[in-house]
Scaffold this active site. Structure first.
Site, short mmCIF file in Angstrom:
data_model
loop_
_atom_site.label_atom_id
_atom_site.label_comp_id
_atom_site.label_asym_id
_atom_site.label_seq_id
_atom_site.Cartn_x
_atom_site.Cartn_y
_atom_site.Cartn_z
N GLU A 175 -1.68 -9.13 4.03
CA GLU A 175 -1.65 -9.61 5.41
C GLU A 175 -3.04 -9.84 5.99
O GLU A 175 -3.18 -10.51 7.01
CB GLU A 175 -0.87 -8.62 6.30
CG GLU A 175 -1.51 -7.25 6.54
CD GLU A 175 -1.29 -6.24 5.40
OE1 GLU A 175 -0.93 -6.67 4.29
OE2 GLU A 175 -1.51 -5.05 5.63
N CYS B 293 0.84 -1.21 0.00
CA CYS B 293 0.00 0.00 0.00
C CYS B 293 0.87 1.26 0.00
O CYS B 293 1.55 1.52 -0.98
CB CYS B 293 -0.99 -0.05 1.17
SG CYS B 293 -2.35 1.09 0.92
N HIS C 4 -3.62 -5.40 0.48
CA HIS C 4 -3.05 -5.84 1.77
C HIS C 4 -3.01 -7.36 1.86
O HIS C 4 -3.99 -7.98 2.26
CB HIS C 4 -3.89 -5.28 2.92
CG HIS C 4 -3.70 -3.81 3.12
ND1 HIS C 4 -2.73 -3.29 3.94
CD2 HIS C 4 -4.32 -2.74 2.55
CE1 HIS C 4 -2.77 -1.98 3.89
NE2 HIS C 4 -3.73 -1.62 3.05
#
Ligand code: XMP
Length: 517
Positions: free
Chosen positions: A169, A79, A167
Site C-alpha cells: 500500500e 505484514c 507493504h
C-alpha cells in the site's frame, strides 16, 4: 449489489492507506476492527488483514478466528496479517536478526502466481517489520523472496490465502498497486464500478429512501465536507433541506459573506447566524487552548440548537462526517491530543435521525464528488479550516483587534499563495493548490522591536505555516520558494498594522501538530 472488500484493522499506521489504494482501483472497501467481520454481508468479495504494532506471540496481540471466512473468500495478509495466518496454521514466526525497515527488492518471485501478474524482475518493495516468517505451514509455498527474507510472499496450495511480508500500500512499493489490483480484480473479481458518478447516483437514491418527504437540517462550516454534503442533499431533496451557517466571529477575512454568497449561488437554502458577540464574550480573557476549544464547542451547540429548534418540522440532522473522522474514532490504540469540535450534540427533544451521506468517503473522494456535482473549484479545493477557527491561531486571549490583525495578515498570505504559480508535470498550479493547508498564527503575547521609516515599532510577530500531507495525520512543512516568502513577509509588514515581524514554521507533524493550539 455494490461489491466490497473488507480490510480488517490490526492497528497498523498504514491501514487507511490500504483503503485508499483499493478505492483508487474503483472498488468499494470498508475498514473494520480486526474482530468485526460482517459475516452476514453477501456483498463482500475479499478480505485483507492489515499490519499491526504487535508481534504474533505478544500476549496482547490481536487475535481473530478466520474459520468462517476461510475457503469462502480470498484472503490477503499484509505484514502482521501474513505472519498471523502463517503462525496460527503451524508456521514459524521469529524475531528477525535486526528490524527490517526500508527498501528491498523481490529477487525471485513466482511469475505464474496471479498475485504477481505483470510484475517485473527485482521489483522494489517496502519492508517494515521486526519479525520474519521462518517456516510456512504444511502445504503452503513461498512465492517471492528478497535477499534477506525468504518468505517475502506466500500462498496456501489448497485455499485462496496469500500473505506478503512487505507493504504494497505504500508509495515506495513500486508495483504495490499492481499487486493490490491483481488481488482485488483478478482474484476477488471486482467489477471496478465504484466511481464518483455511481456514488452520487446511489447516494441520492438512498437519501430519498432514508428521509422521504421529511425536512433535514445541516450545519454548514464553509469547509469542503459540509458543503459537498449540502449540495448532495440539495440534489436529492431540494428545499426540504435547511442549512445553518454559524459565524462565531473567528472565520477568515470576509469568509462569512463570501461563503454565504457561494451557497446562495448553489441554490442552497441557508440561514446565516452572526453569533460573534456571544462567542467573543464567552472567550474574553481565556488563554488556555483546551478551554478555548471547549467554550467554542459548547457555544456552537447552543447557537446551532437554538436555530434548529425554530425549524419545528425537522426530522433529520445531516452531517458532513467523512470516513477518516470515523476511522480515527474507531482507532484501537489512539489517544486524544486535541478535542476537535464539529457539529455535535443533537437537541434531544427534537429526536432527530442522523443522515451522513459522506461517511464512506476519503477527502479526495469528497472533492471528486463535489466536482461531479458541478461545484465551483474554489469551494472544492479550499484548505481544511478548524472548527474553532482563528481562536486556535491566536496564542493568548482573543479580542476583536487581534482577530482583525490576524485576518489581514492571513488574507495577504492566502492571496499570495493563490497568485504564485509553479509548473508541475507541464501544468501550471498555484502554491495554494500544492499545499495541504496554510495558516497564519498571531503570537499575540510576544512583541518585538522594529523600525519603519524613522519610527520605532514595538509590535507582534506572525508565524506562517504551510504543510504537505495526505490525511492530516502526519504532515511536513512545505518548502515554499524563498522569493515568495520574501515578498509575503514584506507585504504583511507593510500592509498590516500591528505586525512588524514574520516567521515561517518549519516543524513537521509529529512531533508538532498542524494547528498551534
Ligand atoms: P492538528 O492540529 O491536530 O490538526 O494537527 C489536524 C487537522 O485537523 C484540523 N483541525 C480541526 N478540524 N475541528 C475540525 O473540524 C477542530 O476542532 C480542529 N482542530 C484541528 C486542522 O486544521 C488540521 O487540518
Amino acid at each position: 449489489m455494490q461489491q466490497k472488500i473488507i480490510i480488517l484493522d490490526f492497528g497498523s499506521q498504514t491501514t487507511q492507506l490500504i483503503g485508499r489504494r483499493i478505492r483508487e482501483l474503483n472498488t468499494f472497501c470498508e475498514i473494520l476492527p480486526y474482530n468485526k467481520f460482517p459475516h452476514e454481508d453477501p456483498s463482500v468479495i475479499g478480505v485483507i488483514l492489515s499490519g499491526s504494532p504487535y508481534s504474533v506471540y505478544d500476549p496482547e496481540a490481536f487475535k481473530v478466528d478466520l474459520s468462517k471466512i476461510r475457503g469462502r473468500l480470498p484472503i490477503l495478509g499484509i505484514c502482521y496479517g501474513a505472519q498471523y495466518m502463517s503462525y496460527t496454521n503451524g508456521g514459524k514466526v521469529e524475531p528477525a536478526g535486526s528490524r527490517e525497515y526500508g527498501r528491498a527488492n523481490l529477487s525471485t518471485f513466482d511469475q505464474s502466481n496471479p498475485l504477481f501478474k505483470n510484475f517485473t524482475p527485482n521489483s522494489q518493495v517496502w519492508m517494515s517489520h521486526g519479525d520474519t516468517i521462518t517456516a510456512l505451514p504444511q502445504g503452503w509455498k513461498t512465492i517471492a523472496s528478497t535477499e534477506t527474507v525468504t518468505n517475502a510472499a506466500y500462498q496456501s496450495d489448497t485455499e485462496k490465502i496469500w500473505g506478503v511480508q512487505f507493504h504494497p500500500e505504500v508509495f515506495h512499493s513500486v508495483q504495490g498497486t499492481q499487486l493490490l489490483k491483481n488481488f482485488v480484480v483478478d482474484i476477488c473479481g471486482s467489477r471496478q464500478d465504484w466511481s464518483s458518478a455511481s456514488f452520487v447516483e446511489t447516494t441520492v437514491r438512498e437519501i430519498r429512501q432514508q428521509v422521504g418527504n421529511d425536512r433535514v437540517i445541516l450545519g454548514l462550516s464553509g469547509g469542503v465536507d459540509s458543503s459537498v454534503c449540502a449540495v448532495l442533499l440539495n440534489k436529492a431533496i431540494g428545499d426540504h433541506l435547511t442549512c445553518i451557517f454559524v459565524d462565531h466571529g473567528m472565520l477568515r477575512k470576509n469568509e462569512f459573506r463570501d461563503v454565504m454568497h457561494d451557497y446562495e449561488c448553489l441554490g442552497l437554502n441557508v440561514i446565516g447566524v452572526d453569533a460573534s458577540d456571544k462567542f467573543l464574550g464567552d472567550l474574553a480573557g481565556i488563554t488556555d487552548p483546551e478551554q478555548k476549544r471547549k467554550i467554542i464547542g459548547r457555544d456552537f451547540i447552543e447557537v446551532f440548537n437554538a436555530e434548529a429548534r425554530k425549524i419545528t418540522d425537522a426530522k433529520w440532522l445531516a452531517q458532513g462526517t467523512i470516513y477518516p473522522d470515523r476511522i480515527e474514532s474507531l482507532n484501537i490504540t489512539g489517544k486524544v491530543i486535541k478535542s476537535h469540535h464539529n457539529v455535535g450534540g443533537l437537541p434531544k427533544e427534537m429526536q432527530l435521525g442522523l443522515c451522513e451521506p459522506l461517511k464512506w468517503l476519503f477527502k479526495d473522494e469528497v472533492r471528486r464528488v463535489g466536482r461531479q456535482l458541478g461545484m465551483p473549484d474554489h469551494l472544492i479545493t479550499r484548505h481544511p479550516f478548524p472548527g474553532p477557527g482563528l481562536a486556535v491561531r491566536i496564542l493568548g486571549d482573543i479580542t476583536r483587534e487581534k482577530i482583525r490583525i490576524l485576518q489581514d495578515a492571513d488574507d495577504v498570505y492566502i492571496r499570495a499563495l493563490r497568485d504564485y504559480k509553479v509548473t508541475l508535470n507541464g501544468k501550471e498550479v498555484s502554491l495554494y493548490d500544492q499545499v495541504w493547508q496554510a495558516s497564519t498564527v498571531l503570537l499575540s503575547s510576544v512583541r518585538s522591536v522594529g523600525v519603519m521609516g524613522d519610527e520605532r515599532t514595538y509590535e507582534h510577530p506572525v508565524a506562517l505555516r504551510a504543510v504537505t500531507s495526505t490525511d492530516a495525520m502526519t504532515a511536513d512543512w512545505a518548502h515554499l520558494p524563498y522569493d515568495f516568502m520574501a515578498k509575503v513577509s514584506n507585504d504583511i509588514i507593510n500592509k498590516v498594522k500591528g505586525v512588524n515581524r514574520v516567521c515561517y514554521d518549519i516543524s513537521s507533524k509529529p512531533p508538532a501538530t498542524i494547528e498551534w493550539e
